[in-house]
Every structure is written in structure tokens, then in C-alpha cells.
Design a protein around this motif. Structure first.
Motif: not given
Length: 316
Positions: A93-100, A80-91
Motif C-alpha cells: 500500500g505504500r506504492v500503487v501500480l498503474a498499467k497502461v 517485467l510486469s510480474p516483477i513490478l506487481e510482486k514488488v508493489v504487493t510487498e510494499l
């Protein structure tokens, strides 16, 4: 901001009331830097610790923050993580991803009640908006993020963050929002308006046209739940269910409220006990409701896997 515990304000959310961040909100930062100042470029993907979480909460007042709860040993997390990073990057700056990392940050894992991972939660204006658990397809991530941006806009969180050049997507000049199929868009608009029957009709039409539309099936289950729990009172429902333990509708009402409140195991346990207690000729509705809730929570969720095994043992 609208009440984060109101599911109707969160299309796609099924864990209402499951997150309480009050214990972490005022934690001292212990030397961690705060959120970037306006105009300062930042990474769109950041590792977050227990100590720096208050800054993340504050930052979510400017831009939605998606929290990815993961662990090194978790195979679905690595999917899942690479998918989240890809979609966040495409947006862009409209969304930021915080990994815990839940192993390294047990207080955050406890605050988010991360019973299974990967678990993805958003923060909007300092308030949690549960999104989904388990590894989901890229298109579903895009759909959920589109919903998140709508929720953020409704609550006045419409900022963007400057993005470091190295993180600009190849098509950064045209950071288009993910396009939704027309019937999906119609359903989302109906949900925002609180018109759940219209949303249900749109999803049912989408499934009639494309029976394998997994996003439509998931959306239909979610909006049906929203429609059923709208205006329901948990205490009244519990009292009715206690007085009529074999009343299918009364038990359904409590199970729906439990799922919407994040008490998934309680809901499954209630319906499995009801299934076992009913004559075989009356079990069909209960099985159908269980299967619907399984799909809503997610087929890869350990709670669903366990409940499926229990249901199979009762069937055979």
C-alpha cells in the motif's frame, strides 16, 4: 513540490524533462470513477486508460503511483510486469501500480514519449518521475522503488492505501523496506545531500569489492552524469560545441545534457559523429563515454542497440 525536471531530486532518473502531462491533466473522466476515498480498500495493480488518467494524477498526491507502459506483443514487458506487481504487493500500500496498454491508450503513450517499452515512470504529487526503460532485474526494481519512496517523502507524499485482503503479502505484518548494501545506502544518502563526489566514491568502492555488481555500475554511471550536468547550461554548451566540432569535452557536455533531458538519440548521434571524425588515436575517450551512456540508458533499449551497431561499423 520540488521541480520534477531537476535530476538531482530523482536518483536513478535519466530522462529529465521528457514527460509533459499537461494535456491530460484536466481531461474529463467520461464516467470513470475517481480515486478511492481515504480508508477505502483498493487494488494495488490497476489498468489505466486515457480517460481515467486525471484521477490517477490526483491520487498520486496521496501515494506514489508507478506507471508501467506495456503492450501485449512486447516480450520484455511480460518479463517485467510480474516483477513490478510482486514488488508493489510487498510494499503493502505504500506504492500503487498503474498499467497502461500503449496500443489501447495512444494519448498516454504520446504524453510519456514512450519510444520504447517497457517504460516505467512514477507519479509523485501529480508530477512525473521517470525511472527506467527495458526489463530490469528484480533487485534493481527494488532499489529504484526504494529511491522513489525517498523522493516521495521529500515531497510530502507519505500516505498508504488500505489493501484488499486478497492482495496482502504473506509477510504483510512486517512490510520491511528493501535493505540496501551499505555502500549503496551511502551513495543514496550522498545523492540526496547533493554530494555527488561522495556518491561516486561509494559506488567505485562497491565495484572494487564486487566488480560484477550491476546495480553499483548503473548507479555509478547515473551519479557521474548528475555530477557532470550539475549547473550546466544547455545553450552555452551548444554554442561551445558548435564553435569547436572536434573538441571532445565540448561535445561531451552537450551529449550529457541531451541524455539527461531524454534526447538519447541526439546524444548518441553526436558522439558517433565525433568518433568518426577523430583520428584513431583520439577515439578512445569517445568510445568509453558511449559505453558508459549505453549502460546508463539500458543495454536492451532499441536506441542503444542501434547505436552499438553503428559504433561497431565504425570500429571494423
Amino acid at each position: 513540490m520540488s521541480d520534477p525536471n531537476t535530476v538531482a531530486q530523482q536518483p536513478g532518473a535519466v530522462l529529465r524533462g521528457a514527460v509533459d502531462l499537461s494535456a491530460l491533466r484536466n481531461r474529463p473522466a467520461e464516467g470513470q470513477e475517481g480515486a478511492p476515498a481515504d480508508g477505502q480498500a483498493m487494488s494495488l495493480v490497476m489498468d489505466v486508460t486515457d480517460q481515467m488518467f486525471p484521477q490517477v494524477l490526483e491520487f498520486s498526491r496521496r501515494v506514489p503511483v508507478v506507471v508501467d507502459l506495456w503492450a501485449e506483443w512486447c516480450g520484455p514487458c511480460k518479463q517485467l510486469s510480474p516483477i513490478l506487481e510482486k514488488v508493489v504487493t510487498e510494499l503493502a500500500g505504500r506504492v500503487v501500480l498503474a498499467k497502461v496498454d500503449v496500443d489501447a491508450n495512444p494519448q498516454l503513450a504520446q504524453a510519456f514519449r514512450a519510444q520504447s517499452i517497457p517504460m516505467v515512470v512514477a507519479l509523485v504529487a501529480g508530477q512525473p518521475v521517470p525511472l527506467f526503460t527495458g526489463a530490469v532485474p528484480e533487485q534493481q526494481v527494488r532499489d529504484v522503488f526504494a529511491q522513489l519512496l525517498q523522493v516521495a517523502q521529500q515531497n510530502g507524499v507519505t500516505g498508504t492505501v488500505p489493501v484488499a485482503d486478497s492482495e496482502q503479502p504473506a509477510d504483510a505484518a512486517e512490510p520491511a523496506e528493501p535493505e540496501l548494501p551499505p555502500l549503496h545506502a551511502e551513495a543514496y544518502a550522498a545523492i540526496e545531500a547533493g554530494d555527488y563526489p561522495r556518491a561516486i566514491a561509494a559506488y567505485e568502492k562497491a565495484l572494487a569489492e564486487s566488480p560484477r555488481d550491476a546495480e553499483a555500475a548503473a548507479g555509478l554511471a547515473q551519479v557521474r552524469l548528475l555530477d557532470r550536468v550539475q549547473g550546466a547550461d544547455l545553450q552555452t554548451a551548444r554554442a561551445a560545441a558548435a564553435s569547436a566540432p572536434l573538441d571532445v569535452d565540448a561535445q561531451f557536455a552537450v551529449a550529457d545534457l541531451d541524455v539527461s533531458g531524454g534526447h538519447v538519440d541526439d546524444a548518441f548521434g553526436r558522439l558517433l559523429e565525433l568518433f568518426a571524425a577523430l583520428p584513431s588515436t583520439e577515439r578512445g575517450r569517445v568510445r568509453e563515454r558511449l559505453l558508459e551512456l549505453f549502460g546508463l540508458v539500458g543495454d536492451s533499449d532499441p536506441r542503444v542497440l542501434d547505436a552499438r551497431r553503428r559504433l561497431a561499423s565504425l570500429l571494423f
